[in-house]
Design an enzyme around this catalytic site. Structure first.
Site, PDB file in Angstrom:
ATOM      1  N   GLU A 179       4.731  -2.174   8.252  1.00 48.11           N
ATOM      2  CA  GLU A 179       3.397  -2.144   8.868  1.00 48.11           C
ATOM      3  C   GLU A 179       2.517  -3.228   8.254  1.00 48.11           C
ATOM      4  O   GLU A 179       2.574  -3.454   7.035  1.00 48.11           O
ATOM      5  CB  GLU A 179       2.808  -0.750   8.607  1.00 48.11           C
ATOM      6  N   LYS A 232       2.465   9.474  10.880  1.00 47.25           N
ATOM      7  CA  LYS A 232       2.306   9.074   9.469  1.00 47.25           C
ATOM      8  C   LYS A 232       1.068   9.782   8.931  1.00 47.25           C
ATOM      9  O   LYS A 232      -0.044   9.510   9.378  1.00 47.25           O
ATOM     10  CB  LYS A 232       2.146   7.552   9.425  1.00 47.25           C
ATOM     11  N   GLN A 259       0.797  -1.238   0.000  1.00 46.10           N
ATOM     12  CA  GLN A 259       0.000   0.000   0.000  1.00 46.10           C
ATOM     13  C   GLN A 259       0.828   1.287   0.000  1.00 46.10           C
ATOM     14  O   GLN A 259       0.464   2.242  -0.687  1.00 46.10           O
ATOM     15  CB  GLN A 259      -0.950  -0.017   1.200  1.00 46.10           C
ATOM     16  N   ASP A 301       4.132   0.116   4.271  1.00 49.90           N
ATOM     17  CA  ASP A 301       2.871  -0.425   4.794  1.00 49.90           C
ATOM     18  C   ASP A 301       2.384  -1.452   3.783  1.00 49.90           C
ATOM     19  O   ASP A 301       1.957  -1.099   2.678  1.00 49.90           O
ATOM     20  CB  ASP A 301       1.828   0.691   4.983  1.00 49.90           C
ATOM     21  N   ARG A 326      -5.933   8.871   8.250  1.00 45.54           N
ATOM     22  CA  ARG A 326      -6.636   7.915   7.395  1.00 45.54           C
ATOM     23  C   ARG A 326      -6.446   8.351   5.944  1.00 45.54           C
ATOM     24  O   ARG A 326      -6.013   9.467   5.666  1.00 45.54           O
ATOM     25  CB  ARG A 326      -8.147   7.891   7.714  1.00 45.54           C
ATOM     26  N   SER A 327      -6.801   7.473   5.024  1.00 46.33           N
ATOM     27  CA  SER A 327      -6.687   7.870   3.612  1.00 46.33           C
ATOM     28  C   SER A 327      -7.740   8.917   3.257  1.00 46.33           C
ATOM     29  O   SER A 327      -7.538   9.728   2.365  1.00 46.33           O
ATOM     30  CB  SER A 327      -6.767   6.654   2.710  1.00 46.33           C
ATOM     31  N   ASP A 335      -1.401  -2.231  12.390  1.00 54.00           N
ATOM     32  CA  ASP A 335      -2.432  -1.219  12.088  1.00 54.00           C
ATOM     33  C   ASP A 335      -3.804  -1.911  12.130  1.00 54.00           C
ATOM     34  O   ASP A 335      -4.455  -1.934  13.176  1.00 54.00           O
ATOM     35  CB  ASP A 335      -2.137  -0.589  10.722  1.00 54.00           C
ATOM     36  N   GLU A 365      -3.312   9.526  -0.767  1.00 50.25           N
ATOM     37  CA  GLU A 365      -2.558  10.200   0.301  1.00 50.25           C
ATOM     38  C   GLU A 365      -1.464  11.098  -0.267  1.00 50.25           C
ATOM     39  O   GLU A 365      -0.519  11.461   0.425  1.00 50.25           O
ATOM     40  CB  GLU A 365      -1.974   9.168   1.274  1.00 50.25           C
ATOM     41  N   LYS A 376      -4.854   5.305  15.331  1.00 46.17           N
ATOM     42  CA  LYS A 376      -5.837   6.054  14.541  1.00 46.17           C
ATOM     43  C   LYS A 376      -7.074   6.252  15.404  1.00 46.17           C
ATOM     44  O   LYS A 376      -7.735   5.266  15.773  1.00 46.17           O
ATOM     45  CB  LYS A 376      -6.219   5.247  13.298  1.00 46.17           C
TER      46      LYS A 376
HETATM   47  P1  PGA Z   1      -6.645   3.683   5.488  1.00 46.36           P
HETATM   48  O1  PGA Z   1      -5.104   3.591   5.196  1.00 46.36           O
HETATM   49  O2  PGA Z   1      -6.931   4.977   6.134  1.00 46.36           O
HETATM   50  O3  PGA Z   1      -7.286   3.557   4.116  1.00 46.36           O
HETATM   51  O4  PGA Z   1      -6.979   2.504   6.365  1.00 46.36           O
HETATM   52  C1  PGA Z   1      -4.105   3.992   6.068  1.00 46.36           C
HETATM   53  C2  PGA Z   1      -3.242   2.825   6.509  1.00 46.36           C
HETATM   54  O5  PGA Z   1      -3.500   1.669   6.141  1.00 46.36           O
HETATM   55  O6  PGA Z   1      -2.307   3.033   7.254  1.00 46.36           O
HETATM   56 ZN    ZN Z   2      -1.860   0.651   7.387  1.00 45.73          ZN
END
Ligand code: PGA
Ligand code: ZN
Length: 387
Positions: A258, A360, A150, A231, A338-339, A284, A194, A309
């Site tokens: 991650e 992050k 990712q 990640d 978050r994304s 995560d 992101e 988060k």
């Molecule tokens: P997400 O991605 O906000 O789409 O979950 C962020 C991450 O995986 O760290």
């Molecule tokens: Zn993640």
């Protein structure tokens, strides 16, 4: 702290998806918080409430908004000693994750304003700026499936200030942008969710090679001045084996991985930690900012760091609890965006006040990311003036 007003609004996030903005007044001072949303969400996360139906393709948040405003009369003129008491009240209401965090975050802002304190002071005594890990290349669900993992991120190791870290990151980001053009059929002003670049890589190794090259082109030494983090988001990615991760850690200046293993694979996490525990291994989706999951992970020696988060758990108090549990066990903490984000910058203050150590946010593009980076620059300047 006496609550004198509460309102909520359906607004849009960085993907154009509806989200909640909650505003709360305490002791005559207002505070607002915007709720973020993930794409690669973990199964153990607090559930967000969305409307369904035709409006906004079912993604509207009017029902979550109604949960928030439904508490208006119960909250009116009610006194709360602080965040913990307010969040305990929220937990009793059995709210959806987005309604709960909207209220919890708005309370933090209103309470800080009422006390005349900067927001970070409400999260703890920490006054150090976090080390950023910054998205350079995006893949997986954030990049349209262009790469099996990712994010590939860069981590400044030698910067003497947050401001200097930003300038070094900028150099690498610009180097990557100019290297992309000749190598891929890609316009470098295309960016992913992101803010990272997302060309169609033929392999993860190709992306890692390009990261090393970008660091060198920026005049920085890979591994000593600027390292690499990744990640994998393994719950959402095509299967990447522990042996593959091990080979990447051996061949590249990779200091942090991650979600290298899917969230339900506790045996896999144990094996990963045994084999690669010399570098940072962050949970995560695996921990989902959940105190119970983190406690089990610590007991079973899974991972050595936790991604934090706020909307995975739904209140500020539980978020702080996760950070405290991690620190006590010697696990590192990385506050994360978050994304799907907004102009909200609360997480910057959380990282500083709670002394998280790392943050992050995404890349250094798109204003929903820069709102947080710019807030950190502002906090650094403010703390220097105070000293
Ligand atoms: P997400 O991605 O906000 O789409 O979950 C962020 C991450 O995986 O760290
Ligand atoms: Zn993640």
């Amino acid at each position: 702290m006496k609550i004198d007003g509460l309102r909520a609004l359906e607004v849009l996030d960085s993907r154009g998806m509806p989200t909640l903005k909650v505003t709360l007044e305490a002791d005559g001072r207002a505070g607002s918080f915007f709720v973020p949303a993930g794409a690669s969400t973990g199964k153990a996360e607090a559930k967000e409430l969305r409307d369904g139906g035709a409006r906004y393709g079912g993604k509207g948040v009017r029902r979550a908004l109604a949960q928030v405003t439904g508490l208006r009369s119960a909250l009116r003129k009610r006194e709360f000693a602080g965040q913990a008491e307010f969040d305990a009240f929220l937990l009793k209401q059995r709210l959806a994750g987005n309604s709960s965090l909207g209220l919890s975050g708005a309370f933090a802002h209103a309470a800080a304003a009422a006390r005349g304190l900067p927001l970070y002071a409400s999260f703890g005594k920490g006054r150090k700026l976090p080390r950023p890990m910054v998205n350079l290349f995006s893949g997986g669900l954030h990049g349209g499936g262009n790469m099996a993992v990712q994010d590939i991120l860069i981590v400044p190791l030698r910067a003497r200030s947050f401001a200097e870290a930003m300038e070094q990151v900028w150099r690498v980001y610009q180097a990557a942008r100019s290297l992309l053009g000749p190598r891929f059929d890609y316009l470098p002003n295309w960016v992913a969710d992101e803010g990272g670049f997302a060309p169609r890589f033929s392999s993860v190794e190709q992306a890692l090679d390009l990261t090393v090259l970008s660091i060198e082109e920026a005049g920085l030494k890979p591994g000593s001045a600027m390292a690499i983090a990744m990640d994998v988001a393994a719950s959402h990615a095509s299967k990447i084996t522990i042996a593959t991760l091990e080979s990447w850690a051996g061949n590249y200046p990779l200091i942090s991985i991650e979600d290298g293993v899917p969230e339900e694979d506790w045996a896999g996490w144990k094996a990963l930690t045994k084999r690669l525990g010399g570098i940072q291994l962050i949970g995560d989706d695996f921990f989902a900012t959940n105190p119970e999951r983190l406690r089990r992970g610590i007991r079973e020696r899974c991972a050595n760091a936790v991604l934090v988060k706020m909307n995975q758990i739904g209140t500020i108090t539980q978020t702080l609890e996760v950070i405290a549990i991690a620190k006590k066990a010697g696990y590192r903490t990385v506050v994360s965006a978050r994304s799907g984000e907004t102009e909200d910058w609360t997480m910057a203050d959380l990282a500083v006040g709670a002394g998280a150590g790392q943050i992050k946010i995404g890349s250094i593009a798109r204003s929903e990311r820069l709102a947080k980076y710019n807030r950190l620059l502002e906090i650094e300047a403010e703390l220097r003036r105070v000293q």
